[in-house]
Design a protein around this motif. Structure first.
Motif, PDB file in Angstrom:
ATOM      1  N   HIS A  75       4.179  -3.617  -6.942  1.00 24.93           N
ATOM      2  CA  HIS A  75       3.542  -5.023  -7.336  1.00 24.93           C
ATOM      3  C   HIS A  75       2.658  -4.717  -8.624  1.00 24.93           C
ATOM      4  N   VAL A  76       2.575  -5.685  -9.411  1.00 23.53           N
ATOM      5  CA  VAL A  76       2.075  -5.405 -10.705  1.00 23.53           C
ATOM      6  C   VAL A  76       0.523  -4.993 -10.145  1.00 23.53           C
ATOM      7  N   GLY A  77       0.024  -5.708  -9.276  1.00 29.02           N
ATOM      8  CA  GLY A  77      -1.352  -5.289  -8.747  1.00 29.02           C
ATOM      9  C   GLY A  77      -1.644  -3.911  -8.287  1.00 29.02           C
ATOM     10  N   MET A  78      -0.640  -3.754  -7.748  1.00 26.97           N
ATOM     11  CA  MET A  78      -0.457  -2.179  -6.891  1.00 26.97           C
ATOM     12  C   MET A  78      -0.453  -1.195  -7.885  1.00 26.97           C
ATOM     13  N   GLY A  91      -1.849  -1.758 -10.872  1.00 26.84           N
ATOM     14  CA  GLY A  91      -3.140  -1.722 -11.442  1.00 26.84           C
ATOM     15  C   GLY A  91      -4.054  -0.521 -10.580  1.00 26.84           C
ATOM     16  N   ILE A  92      -3.970  -0.787  -9.424  1.00 30.98           N
ATOM     17  CA  ILE A  92      -4.567   0.000  -8.450  1.00 30.98           C
ATOM     18  C   ILE A  92      -4.302   1.665  -8.769  1.00 30.98           C
ATOM     19  N   VAL A  93      -3.120   1.777  -8.902  1.00 32.47           N
ATOM     20  CA  VAL A  93      -2.559   3.282  -9.148  1.00 32.47           C
ATOM     21  C   VAL A  93      -3.393   3.804 -10.447  1.00 32.47           C
ATOM     22  N   LEU A  94      -3.323   2.911 -11.571  1.00 30.44           N
ATOM     23  CA  LEU A  94      -3.988   3.298 -12.957  1.00 30.44           C
ATOM     24  C   LEU A  94      -5.117   3.337 -12.678  1.00 30.44           C
ATOM     25  N   ALA A  95      -5.953   2.607 -11.806  1.00 32.99           N
ATOM     26  CA  ALA A  95      -7.378   2.852 -11.771  1.00 32.99           C
ATOM     27  C   ALA A  95      -7.814   4.145 -11.054  1.00 32.99           C
ATOM     28  N   ILE A  96      -7.287   4.651 -10.030  1.00 30.52           N
ATOM     29  CA  ILE A  96      -7.156   5.590  -9.177  1.00 30.52           C
ATOM     30  C   ILE A  96      -7.130   6.825 -10.257  1.00 30.52           C
ATOM     31  N   MET A  97      -5.737   6.880 -11.188  1.00 34.08           N
ATOM     32  CA  MET A  97      -5.570   8.097 -11.956  1.00 34.08           C
ATOM     33  C   MET A  97      -7.080   8.069 -12.895  1.00 34.08           C
ATOM     34  N   THR A  98      -7.443   7.057 -13.433  1.00 32.51           N
ATOM     35  CA  THR A  98      -8.515   6.979 -14.484  1.00 32.51           C
ATOM     36  C   THR A  98      -9.657   7.632 -13.847  1.00 32.51           C
ATOM     37  N   ILE A  99     -10.148   7.084 -12.608  1.00 30.98           N
ATOM     38  CA  ILE A  99     -11.449   7.610 -11.809  1.00 30.98           C
ATOM     39  C   ILE A  99     -11.358   8.812 -11.411  1.00 30.98           C
ATOM     40  N   PRO A 155       0.809  -1.181  -0.010  1.00 37.66           N
ATOM     41  CA  PRO A 155       0.399   0.044  -0.074  1.00 37.66           C
ATOM     42  C   PRO A 155       0.790   1.302   0.122  1.00 37.66           C
ATOM     43  N   LEU A 156       2.056   1.264   0.586  1.00 36.59           N
ATOM     44  CA  LEU A 156       2.827   2.251   0.616  1.00 36.59           C
ATOM     45  C   LEU A 156       3.294   2.770  -0.907  1.00 36.59           C
ATOM     46  N   SER A 157       3.586   1.863  -1.578  1.00 43.30           N
ATOM     47  CA  SER A 157       3.953   1.992  -3.059  1.00 43.30           C
ATOM     48  C   SER A 157       3.046   2.717  -3.878  1.00 43.30           C
ATOM     49  N   ILE A 158       1.700   2.504  -3.460  1.00 43.31           N
ATOM     50  CA  ILE A 158       0.605   3.042  -4.284  1.00 43.31           C
ATOM     51  C   ILE A 158       0.558   4.616  -3.812  1.00 43.31           C
ATOM     52  N   LEU A 159       0.667   5.002  -2.522  1.00 39.05           N
ATOM     53  CA  LEU A 159       1.017   6.327  -1.987  1.00 39.05           C
ATOM     54  C   LEU A 159       2.166   7.032  -2.567  1.00 39.05           C
ATOM     55  N   LEU A 160       3.245   6.316  -2.673  1.00 38.88           N
ATOM     56  CA  LEU A 160       4.655   7.000  -3.339  1.00 38.88           C
ATOM     57  C   LEU A 160       4.279   7.324  -4.843  1.00 38.88           C
ATOM     58  N   TYR A 161       3.673   6.479  -5.408  1.00 41.44           N
ATOM     59  CA  TYR A 161       3.348   6.821  -7.009  1.00 41.44           C
ATOM     60  C   TYR A 161       2.472   7.843  -7.065  1.00 41.44           C
ATOM     61  N   LEU A 162       1.460   7.919  -6.474  1.00 40.59           N
ATOM     62  CA  LEU A 162       0.398   8.977  -6.246  1.00 40.59           C
ATOM     63  C   LEU A 162       0.871  10.316  -6.003  1.00 40.59           C
ATOM     64  N   LEU A 163       1.682  10.173  -5.067  1.00 42.09           N
ATOM     65  CA  LEU A 163       2.422  11.363  -4.519  1.00 42.09           C
ATOM     66  C   LEU A 163       3.506  12.061  -5.664  1.00 42.09           C
ATOM     67  N   ALA A 164       4.356  11.128  -6.294  1.00 43.36           N
ATOM     68  CA  ALA A 164       5.291  11.469  -7.323  1.00 43.36           C
ATOM     69  C   ALA A 164       4.336  12.024  -8.497  1.00 43.36           C
ATOM     70  N   HIS A 165       3.510  11.267  -8.846  1.00 46.35           N
ATOM     71  CA  HIS A 165       2.679  11.739 -10.166  1.00 46.35           C
ATOM     72  C   HIS A 165       2.157  12.890  -9.684  1.00 46.35           C
ATOM     73  N   ILE A 220       4.836  10.149 -19.791  1.00 45.04           N
ATOM     74  CA  ILE A 220       5.727   9.688 -19.550  1.00 45.04           C
ATOM     75  C   ILE A 220       6.125   9.277 -17.727  1.00 45.04           C
ATOM     76  N   VAL A 221       5.331  10.108 -17.248  1.00 46.04           N
ATOM     77  CA  VAL A 221       5.592   9.983 -15.853  1.00 46.04           C
ATOM     78  C   VAL A 221       5.311   8.447 -15.043  1.00 46.04           C
ATOM     79  N   ILE A 222       4.441   8.079 -15.465  1.00 45.76           N
ATOM     80  CA  ILE A 222       4.310   6.328 -14.849  1.00 45.76           C
ATOM     81  C   ILE A 222       5.565   5.459 -15.296  1.00 45.76           C
ATOM     82  N   PRO A 223       5.287   5.556 -16.659  1.00 45.36           N
ATOM     83  CA  PRO A 223       6.341   4.629 -17.284  1.00 45.36           C
ATOM     84  C   PRO A 223       7.655   5.084 -16.579  1.00 45.36           C
TER      85      PRO A 223
END
Length: 249
Positions: A163-166, A168-176, A93-103, A151-154
């Motif tokens: 994790h590949v599942g996490m 997927g959650i990041v991308l879902a949050i980004m889309t929604i 779950p921390l990785s999700i937050l890190l990606y969202l903060l960075a994005h 380019i940001v997520i790549p």
């Protein structure tokens, strides 16, 4: 010459991104039609433009995404992992937050850059042609702006393990959040928008203010950069007409 696996990955990712956009926008446009009938009744021409630019953006987003997918599957170049045991479980779950903060950081500063008069005229004006925005406007970008978003997520998957599942959650949050922030009305309940969580998390009411005033509320997920940089002007007034011109904050 592009090798077949790479070409297939590019094509597949472009298709996935386009379908994800169409599915999410269609769903929330349908929700809008049920909860707020007639909300988009006079915006058919605008919606067609939003879909056109969004599908163009999907093709642009598909290039780095396809390259990453190919590099991950065939060469192991990225920090994406499939076995949860590869990292401590608490890290998922921390990785999700890190990606969202960075994005969010990337988006805030590139978005402010896009509001410089020159770059607004060249590129970002396409997005602001949606007045008011609709559920179809989330990816309605000029190609230059689409590149900055593509380019940001790549890039992050080469730096931050996830994790590949996490992912997927990041991308879902980004889309929604991308879709719901542009619906032209507030989907989330008042207690969230006007409560403690709403002081830090962006919803349509906060982004509405950006589409009204142009020179404020640049964030994507969180309000901390706007607060730190003095560009947070609170929530929008849904009854107010869109006025203002591009300007640097």
């Amino acid at each position: 010459m592009i090798k077949a696996p790479l070409f297939i990955s590019l094509l597949a990712m472009t298709g996935i991104i386009a379908v994800r956009y169409l599915a999410a926008s269609c769903f929330f446009a349908w929700v809008t039609s049920k909860i707020r009938p007639g909300q988009y009744s006079k915006q058919s021409k605008q919606i067609r433009k939003e879909i056109y630019w969004s599908l163009m953006s999907a093709a642009i987003y598909g290039i780095p995404a396809g390259f990453v997918g190919w590099g991950w599957q065939h060469h192991g170049w990225t920090q994406i992992y499939e076995d949860f045991s590869a990292m401590p479980l608490w890290y998922a779950p921390l990785s999700i937050l890190l990606y969202l903060l960075a994005h969010d950081t990337w988006f805030y500063w590139t978005h402010r850059w896009m509001h410089q008069p020159k770059w607004f005229r060249i590129a970002h004006a396409v997005h602001h042609e949606s007045r008011p925005p609709t559920a179809w406007a989330a990816m309605s970008f000029h190609p230059i702006e689409a590149v900055t978003g593509a380019i940001v997520i790549p890039l992050l998957v080469f730096i931050i393990p996830i994790h590949v599942g996490m992912l997927g959650i990041v991308l879902a949050i980004m889309t929604i959040m991308g879709v719901t922030n542009h619906m032209g009305w507030e989907l989330f309940p008042r207690w969230l928008v006007h409560g403690q969580l709403g002081k830090w998390v962006i919803t349509a009411s906060h982004h509405e203010r950006h589409h009204q005033a142009y020179n404020c509320n640049y964030g994507l997920y969180f309000r901390h950069w706007d607060r730190l940089c003095g560009t947070d002007q609170g929530l929008g007034d849904w009854a107010k007409k869109r006025v203002g011109r591009s300007s640097a904050a």
